[in-house]
Scaffold this active site. Structure first.
Site, mmCIF file in Angstrom:
data_model
loop_
_atom_site.group_PDB
_atom_site.id
_atom_site.type_symbol
_atom_site.label_atom_id
_atom_site.label_comp_id
_atom_site.label_asym_id
_atom_site.label_seq_id
_atom_site.Cartn_x
_atom_site.Cartn_y
_atom_site.Cartn_z
ATOM 1 N N GLU A 131 0.819 -1.218 0.000
ATOM 2 C CA GLU A 131 0.000 0.000 0.000
ATOM 3 C C GLU A 131 0.852 1.267 0.000
ATOM 4 O O GLU A 131 0.384 2.342 0.359
ATOM 5 C CB GLU A 131 -0.962 0.024 1.203
ATOM 6 C CG GLU A 131 -1.649 -1.290 1.510
ATOM 7 C CD GLU A 131 -2.570 -1.805 0.409
ATOM 8 O OE1 GLU A 131 -2.675 -1.137 -0.632
ATOM 9 O OE2 GLU A 131 -3.190 -2.863 0.591
ATOM 10 N N ASP A 141 -1.005 -0.618 -9.908
ATOM 11 C CA ASP A 141 -1.438 -1.994 -9.749
ATOM 12 C C ASP A 141 -1.438 -2.649 -11.123
ATOM 13 O O ASP A 141 -2.043 -2.124 -12.070
ATOM 14 C CB ASP A 141 -2.856 -2.056 -9.181
ATOM 15 C CG ASP A 141 -2.903 -1.885 -7.671
ATOM 16 O OD1 ASP A 141 -1.838 -2.031 -7.024
ATOM 17 O OD2 ASP A 141 -3.994 -1.625 -7.136
#
Length: 550
Positions: A186, A368
């Protein structure tokens, strides 16, 4: 020379092996394989064949590495592809509109190409191909914490080290070398100082994460742009629009995102690259970025039986029933236009940086991986098109490692604030009223693991149970559970998974104490141990002693 472009793709899924199928569980893995992971390899191979070295950096999290090489999942993935092809063929029989049938045929061709590549070209071993591409210098593969744990909220420094230790060992097992870079889960970072921790804000002094990274030999990591260039954080991930979250605080300016900075530790320096805001928003945002183009495939409208997507976005204001059939040739035109625009954007960023500083900059586009192909169906084609447009522009693709090896003339040292790429730029996504209850269980398990690991090495049976307890703790620590609880996009699946791993850990830790007290295990306890070992057979190389090493 205008400068450098470094594309970094973060491949990650939580552990889903034998943990549900549709709509939540193994289906996530199969969709990512079919629409992102295999097509990404196909795209890189296309560039290599064209004489272009993309130098893409790919992070494959350790827990995903283990699943990508799992025989059970690979066998089921092949069945998944065959089933998809069969369902698409039934859709061809069902639908008669000419334009819709063209879209259906296109998707059939796509899945057939993916299956052929997976079975014939990659021999059902995509990690083997990633490894070869790295050895040949076309990509760099980096890693992450074992199960993508949210490191700044773990209770014990030893728990942080254990996540990193397992990550390094898993990477070495598959790539026969040590990783140079890490994708912090993250992009969550905390510096040395007093850490405020969940669930109720207790405090503890902790060293900054860079100390642990340096200790394990990592040379660089990534952060979100607002932690360096200041300002307010803009969420680029497609969070639910009705999600209420704290407004991002205004951050002070610390440095530029087009150069690496360094953090000093007792184990050596660690470099940090910041994700560039302009290229992040342009690629990620469905509202004002490329993926929202009306000619691109609509993610949310699916055919009722097959679950396939044959329609285009058309207009965001239209209901799903009014979306028009997908037109691949029109989407390709937009891919080329968007690739041209992106290259121009990068050129402008590099030119402005050079004018301001006199330096040759590096633009880091970190995303991502599953955005490309799965969420944004045309994303892989767009990446390939970008790389094909780079020659003769003065922009050179580069990996962070190569940049550090060849192009750092001056080391700029920095002290970073804490933050992440979550909503509001802080820790809220993983610590809020919806999910804060999980942290009490996580921290309790971490403390218990520290105690039972002292018994490691006493007997084969003890070692076996302690290793499995460590696996369950790793899986319990996955940041995915808190994330999915916050977004609400997976129903009660993350709650169920979290509670399962907590229960398994507690069962195993009780077994450890029973064995240590000289008691014999009952048959039902041995059967349960075997069941857990078969379900959660991830990470063959574990070192429980890390919880008690100094």
């Amino acid at each position: 020379m205008k400068g450098f472009l470094s594309i970094v793709l973060h491949m990650h899924l939580p552990y889903v092996r034998k943990a549900g199928e549709w709509p939540f569980g193994e289906t996530w893995f199969f969709e990512a394989m079919a629409e992102t992971y295999v097509p990404l390899l196909m795209g890189v191979d296309e560039l290599v064949k064209a004489g272009i070295n993309p130098k893409i950096t790919v992070n494959i999290t350790p827990v995903l590495l283990e699943q990508l090489t799992d025989d059970y999942l690979n066998h089921k993935f092949e069945e998944y592809l065959e089933n998809k092809l069969s369902l698409i063929e039934k859709d061809l029989e069902k639908y008669h509109d000419k334009n819709l049938r063209n879209a259906i045929k296109y998707m059939h061709d796509f899945y057939q190409k993916v299956k052929n590549a997976y079975v014939e070209r990659y021999k059902r071993d995509i990690i083997g191909r990633f490894k070869q591409l790295q050895e040949d210098g076309y990509i760099e593969v980096i890693t992450s914490a074992a199960t993508h744990a949210y490191l700044p909220l773990l209770s014990e420094e030893k728990a942080i080290k254990a996540q990193l230790d397992t990550g390094v060992k898993t990477y070495r097992k598959f790539f026969d070398r040590k990783p140079r870079g890490i994708w912090l889960p993250e992009m969550a970072y905390r510096p040395t100082g007093v850490w405020v921790l969940p669930p109720d804000g207790w405090k503890a002094y902790r060293r900054g994460l860079e100390y642990f990274l340096a200790q394990y030999g990592y040379e660089y990591f990534f952060i979100e742009y607002h932690m360096l260039e200041g300002g307010k954080h803009v969420a680029t991930y497609p969070f639910p629009s009705d999600l209420k979250y704290p407004i991002s605080e205004e951050r002070k300016y610390i440095g530029e995102t087009l150069r690496p900075y360094f953090l000093s530790t007792d184990y050596g320096d660690v470099a940090v690259f910041a994700r560039n805001k302009a290229v992040s928003v342009q690629v990620w945002s469905a509202d004002w970025g490329y993926p929202g183009d009306y000619w691109y495939r609509e993610f949310h409208r699916v055919a009722p039986e097959s679950g396939m997507k044959y329609w285009r976005i058309t207009d965001k204001s239209l209901p799903m029933s009014e979306k028009m059939p997908y037109e691949p040739h029109k989407a390709t035109e937009r891919v080329l236009a968007h690739a041209e625009h992106f290259v121009g954007l990068v050129k402008g960023l590099l030119a402005n940086f050079s004018k301001k500083t006199g330096e040759t900059g590096i633009v880091v586009g970190a995303y991502d991986a599953e955005l490309f192909g799965h969420w944004w169906f045309e994303g892989i084609d767009w990446l390939v098109a970008v790389y094909k447009k780079l020659p003769n522009t003065g922009i050179s693709p580069i990996t962070p490692s190569e940049y550090l090896d060849k192009h750092v003339e001056v080391k700029y040292y920095v002290k970073l604030p804490e933050g992440s790429w979550g909503l509001g730029g802080g820790h809220w996504t993983w610590w809020n009223d919806v999910n804060k209850w999980t942290w009490r269980d996580v921290h309790k398990a971490e403390r218990k693991m520290k105690r039972i690991s002292k018994l490691y090495g006493k007997s084969d049976l003890l070692d076996r149970v302690i290793r499995q307890a460590m696996r369950e703790l790793h899986l319990l620590e996955s940041s995915d559970w808190q994330f999915l609880m916050t977004t609400g996009t997976a129903g009660d699946y993350p709650i169920k998974r979290f509670k399962e791993h907590a229960a398994r850990f507690n069962f195993l830790s009780d077994l450890v104490l029973k064995i240590a007290n000289g008691e014999s295990l009952e048959n039902k306890e041995i059967d349960e141990l075997r069941k857990i070992e078969e379900l959660d057979n991830v990470f063959s190389d574990l070192n429980p002693r890390v919880y008690n090493e100094h």
